[in-house]
Every structure is written in C-alpha cells, then in structure tokens.
Design an enzyme around this catalytic site. Structure first.
Site, PDB file in Angstrom:
ATOM      1  N   CYS A 128     -10.020  10.939 -27.456  1.00 30.28           N
ATOM      2  CA  CYS A 128      -9.150  10.898 -28.643  1.00 30.28           C
ATOM      3  C   CYS A 128      -8.852   9.478 -29.129  1.00 30.28           C
ATOM      4  CB  CYS A 128      -7.853  11.656 -28.371  1.00 30.28           C
ATOM      5  SG  CYS A 128      -6.654  10.724 -27.380  1.00 30.28           S
ATOM      6  N   CYS A 180      -3.945  13.020 -24.702  1.00 28.67           N
ATOM      7  CA  CYS A 180      -4.715  14.282 -24.678  1.00 28.67           C
ATOM      8  C   CYS A 180      -4.961  14.810 -23.269  1.00 28.67           C
ATOM      9  CB  CYS A 180      -6.044  14.117 -25.416  1.00 28.67           C
ATOM     10  SG  CYS A 180      -7.297  13.224 -24.471  1.00 28.67           S
ATOM     11  N   CYS A 209      -5.315   9.710 -20.033  1.00 29.34           N
ATOM     12  CA  CYS A 209      -4.857   9.521 -21.403  1.00 29.34           C
ATOM     13  C   CYS A 209      -3.549  10.284 -21.588  1.00 29.34           C
ATOM     14  CB  CYS A 209      -5.921  10.037 -22.370  1.00 29.34           C
ATOM     15  SG  CYS A 209      -5.362  10.054 -24.079  1.00 29.34           S
ATOM     16  N   HIS A 266       3.199   4.935  -5.321  1.00 29.77           N
ATOM     17  CA  HIS A 266       3.046   4.138  -6.544  1.00 29.77           C
ATOM     18  C   HIS A 266       1.738   4.422  -7.262  1.00 29.77           C
ATOM     19  CE1 HIS A 266       6.134   0.937  -4.990  1.00 29.77           C
ATOM     20  NE2 HIS A 266       6.700   2.055  -5.395  1.00 29.77           N
ATOM     21  N   PRO A 290       4.426  -9.825  10.345  1.00 31.83           N
ATOM     22  CA  PRO A 290       4.626 -11.182  10.871  1.00 31.83           C
ATOM     23  C   PRO A 290       5.936 -11.802  10.391  1.00 31.83           C
ATOM     24  CG  PRO A 290       2.807 -11.125   9.279  1.00 31.83           C
ATOM     25  CD  PRO A 290       3.256  -9.715   9.468  1.00 31.83           C
ATOM     26  N   GLN A 324       2.782   2.281  -0.503  1.00 33.86           N
ATOM     27  CA  GLN A 324       3.076   1.682  -1.809  1.00 33.86           C
ATOM     28  C   GLN A 324       1.813   1.091  -2.400  1.00 33.86           C
ATOM     29  OE1 GLN A 324       6.925  -0.872  -1.163  1.00 33.86           O
ATOM     30  NE2 GLN A 324       5.933  -0.418   0.753  1.00 33.86           N
TER      31      GLN A 324
HETATM   32  P1  NAD Z   1       5.144  -7.298  -0.434  1.00 38.55           P
HETATM   33  O1  NAD Z   1       4.122  -8.242  -0.966  1.00 38.55           O
HETATM   34  O2  NAD Z   1       6.517  -7.344  -1.015  1.00 38.55           O
HETATM   35  O3  NAD Z   1       5.285  -7.547   1.146  1.00 38.55           O
HETATM   36  C1  NAD Z   1       4.170  -7.670   1.992  1.00 38.55           C
HETATM   37  C2  NAD Z   1       4.660  -7.708   3.415  1.00 38.55           C
HETATM   38  O4  NAD Z   1       3.515  -7.735   4.286  1.00 38.55           O
HETATM   39  C3  NAD Z   1       5.499  -8.945   3.768  1.00 38.55           C
HETATM   40  O5  NAD Z   1       6.673  -8.508   4.430  1.00 38.55           O
HETATM   41  C4  NAD Z   1       4.594  -9.754   4.705  1.00 38.55           C
HETATM   42  O6  NAD Z   1       5.339 -10.448   5.695  1.00 38.55           O
HETATM   43  C5  NAD Z   1       3.734  -8.680   5.313  1.00 38.55           C
HETATM   44  N1  NAD Z   1       2.397  -9.100   5.789  1.00 38.55           N
HETATM   45  C6  NAD Z   1       1.619 -10.122   5.354  1.00 38.55           C
HETATM   46  N2  NAD Z   1       0.451 -10.142   6.025  1.00 38.55           N
HETATM   47  C7  NAD Z   1       0.485  -9.101   6.894  1.00 38.55           C
HETATM   48  C8  NAD Z   1      -0.430  -8.585   7.856  1.00 38.55           C
HETATM   49  N3  NAD Z   1      -1.632  -9.126   8.049  1.00 38.55           N
HETATM   50  N4  NAD Z   1      -0.074  -7.489   8.577  1.00 38.55           N
HETATM   51  C9  NAD Z   1       1.151  -6.913   8.404  1.00 38.55           C
HETATM   52  N5  NAD Z   1       2.053  -7.368   7.507  1.00 38.55           N
HETATM   53  C10 NAD Z   1       1.724  -8.436   6.752  1.00 38.55           C
HETATM   54  O7  NAD Z   1       4.515  -5.837  -0.535  1.00 38.55           O
HETATM   55  P2  NAD Z   1       5.155  -4.377  -0.562  1.00 38.55           P
HETATM   56  O8  NAD Z   1       6.318  -4.308   0.346  1.00 38.55           O
HETATM   57  O9  NAD Z   1       4.019  -3.429  -0.407  1.00 38.55           O
HETATM   58  O10 NAD Z   1       5.733  -4.193  -2.028  1.00 38.55           O
HETATM   59  C11 NAD Z   1       5.076  -4.738  -3.119  1.00 38.55           C
HETATM   60  C12 NAD Z   1       4.637  -3.896  -4.278  1.00 38.55           C
HETATM   61  O11 NAD Z   1       3.345  -4.389  -4.655  1.00 38.55           O
HETATM   62  C13 NAD Z   1       4.446  -2.443  -4.169  1.00 38.55           C
HETATM   63  O12 NAD Z   1       5.034  -1.936  -5.339  1.00 38.55           O
HETATM   64  C14 NAD Z   1       2.923  -2.189  -4.264  1.00 38.55           C
HETATM   65  O13 NAD Z   1       2.667  -1.052  -5.071  1.00 38.55           O
HETATM   66  C15 NAD Z   1       2.382  -3.411  -4.924  1.00 38.55           C
HETATM   67  N6  NAD Z   1       1.115  -3.993  -4.383  1.00 38.55           N
HETATM   68  C16 NAD Z   1       0.070  -3.236  -3.921  1.00 38.55           C
HETATM   69  C17 NAD Z   1      -1.062  -3.836  -3.357  1.00 38.55           C
HETATM   70  C18 NAD Z   1      -2.199  -2.976  -2.863  1.00 38.55           C
HETATM   71  O14 NAD Z   1      -2.427  -1.889  -3.379  1.00 38.55           O
HETATM   72  N7  NAD Z   1      -2.956  -3.430  -1.847  1.00 38.55           N
HETATM   73  C19 NAD Z   1      -1.154  -5.221  -3.258  1.00 38.55           C
HETATM   74  C20 NAD Z   1      -0.078  -5.978  -3.755  1.00 38.55           C
HETATM   75  C21 NAD Z   1       1.033  -5.357  -4.303  1.00 38.55           C
HETATM   76 ZN    ZN Z   2      -7.135  11.078 -25.121  1.00 45.06          ZN
END
Ligand code: NAD
Ligand code: ZN
Length: 258
Positions: free
Chosen positions: A155, A134, A131, A123, A220, A105
């Site tokens: 564009c 275009c 864009c 995601h 965790p 995600q």
């Molecule tokens: P979330 O923030 O809902 O959940 C994060 C999870 O990670 C929690 O359950 C937490 O307990 C756990 N966590 C925290 N520290 C950790 C560690 N060191 N090791 C393992 N687990 C740990 O995130 P999600 O479930 O990915 O969903 C959130 C949405 O946010 C998605 O749509 C995503 O696209 C977007 N998002 C992306 C990023 C990124 O690209 N790095 C960052 C933030 C949010």
């Molecule tokens: Zn364009």
C-alpha cells in the site's frame, strides 16, 4: 562449594527456571550495548538536535519517519553479520534439563536462533517488519536491500519494525505471556547482561528475592538488583555460564554440553 556449585544445587532442585537477558549477553557476539550503539547513547543530543529517546520514539516515527528510521537502521546494522554466542547456546541447552524461559530485552533475535523455545522478546525483534496501515508483514534477514524510510510493497505507507520505540506500550501478547509465566512461578531466576533499568525487568528478580527464591546475577558491573541477588558472577556471560554448565555436567557425571 564454589559459586557455580551453589547454582547447580538450585538447578538440580528447580522445575522452572527464568533467564532475564539484556544487551550485555550479546556483547560477546560483538554487538554494542545500549550506550555503545554507534556512540548514539553517549551523547545527550543527536546531530538533528533531538535526544536519542526522541529520535527513536513512536511520535518521531509518525512526525519524521526518515529521522527515526536513520536510528532504527543503525541498531539493525550493529546486529548485521553477528551470531549468537556460546552464552546464548548454553541457555538454550538448559531447556534439555529443566523447563527454561527467557525474558529478553534484546531485539537481535539471537535466543531463537540459538534454539531457545520459550522466549518472550519484550521489546520485539528488529528483523520483523510490518505495515501499520494494511497489516503487511515480513521477516527479513537484514536491512541491506531497504531504502529509507522503507515503504510497504502493498500500500506504499511507511513500514516499521516490530520493536518497542520510546513512548510506546509493550506488546500486549508478550506482557500477558510474561504475567502468565510469572504467576506459574519460577524456582530460580537469572538476570544476565542487563542494567535492569526497566521496572518489568527488575520486578521478577525483586519478587523472587522477597520470596526467598534463589536469584543469580551475571554482570561485570553493578546494577540496582546486585545487592538483592543470592549469587553474583562479576564477569562476562560466557565465562559465568560455562562455569555453571561445567559444574552441572560434573554433578551429573555426564559428558559436557557441546
Ligand atoms: P544496557 O546497555 O543498559 O546494559 C548492558 C549491561 O550488560 C550492563 O549492565 C553491562 O555491565 C552488562 N555487560 C556488558 N558486557 C557484558 C558481558 N560480556 N556479559 C554480561 N554482562 C555484560 O542494556 P539493557 O539492560 O539490555 O537495556 C538496554 C535497552 O537496549 C533495551 O531496551 C534493549 O532493547 C536495547 N538494546 C538491545 C540490543 C540487542 O538486541 N542486542 C543491544 C543494545 C540495546
Ligand atoms: Zn501496507
């Protein structure tokens, strides 16, 4: 047997392994998890008086691109200067020993950067811009040189990142790739650093659990799938994957992955 040795026994028998990953995996790279992005998700409302889900929606990008881009830019800024961590590296190293797929995600692009080949970024990736008017597209290192809201160099329409905003459909190519791979089946499913809030993220774990296929959660905190998995590591991704990887090396009597 230790929990890591249990997982190694499954890995040894597995032909295909799936990792489902979320923001927690990149937390140890210094990226805030969802609710931490600039504190955005702690508050129900933005200073503009809309919810963050409304601000980061496809509808808002059309109605008020400057407002939507303000929050897209905050997400990119959180990734800037950060690097994939050891957990991304260890997942990439798995593919040298077993066919490994990653359903993520995360929009940070870290799995690809760490060398994983079979990645399904459900995601999207914040570094890919295009864009809608275009079809112009580009991959950027960061947004440092952009003026907001950014315009298409070809564009002049407003461009956007190739990410799934609230209210938008998942990218069809990623969805069909995922269902193709789920149909082929996996022998072991890991869910790492995700709160499993979306049905398409929890589903492969539920499916595996109902079929008696081994499942492992690394987080965790507790999530809606915690009670279903066969093995749980209630710690950070780096610590858990290091322990599994060392136990795997030991079982193969090979030098550790460097
Ligand atoms: P979330 O923030 O809902 O959940 C994060 C999870 O990670 C929690 O359950 C937490 O307990 C756990 N966590 C925290 N520290 C950790 C560690 N060191 N090791 C393992 N687990 C740990 O995130 P999600 O479930 O990915 O969903 C959130 C949405 O946010 C998605 O749509 C995503 O696209 C977007 N998002 C992306 C990023 C990124 O690209 N790095 C960052 C933030 C949010
Ligand atoms: Zn364009």
């Amino acid at each position: 047997m230790t929990p890591a040795q249990h997982v190694v026994a499954w890995l040894t028998d597995a032909k295909r392994v799936l990792f489902i990953t979320g923001a927690g995996l990149s937390a140890e790279s210094g990226l805030p998890t969802y609710r931490g992005v600039g504190g955005l998700y702690e508050d129900a409302q933005t200073p503009e008086g809309v919810t963050i889900e409304q601000a980061l929606s496809g509808g808002m990008l059309r109605r008020d691109p400057a407002l939507c881009w303000k929050y897209i830019a905050q997400i990119e800024k959180a990734c800037r200067g950060a690097m994939p961590n050891r957990a991304h590296g260890l997942i990439a190293a798995f593919q040298d020993r077993v066919e490994t797929w990653v359903l993520t995600q995360n929009v940070d692009g870290f799995h690809g950067q760490a060398g994983s080949r079979n990645v399904i970024p459900i995601h999207g990736d914040v570094h890919e811009l295009y864009c809608p008017a275009c079809g112009w597209e580009d991959r950027v290192h960061d947004y440092a040189d952009l003026e907001f809201p950014p315009h298409c160099p070809r564009c002049q329409s407003i461009i956007r990142p190739r990410v799934v905003l609230f209210g938008e459909m998942l990218p069809p190519a990623a969805v069909s790739r995922l269902s193709e791979q789920l149909q082929r089946g996996f022998d072991l499913v890991f869910t790492v650093g995700t709160s499993s809030g979306f049905s398409y993220i929890a589903q492969p774990v539920l499916m595996a659990a109902s079929q008696g296929i081994p499942t492992v959660e690394i987080n965790p905190g507790k999530t809606p799938v915690s009670h279903l998995v066969m093995q749980r590591f209630a710690c950070g991704a780096v610590e858990a994957l290091e322990s599994i990887s060392s136990a795997w090396d030991a079982s193969l009597r090979r030098p550790p992955i460097t």
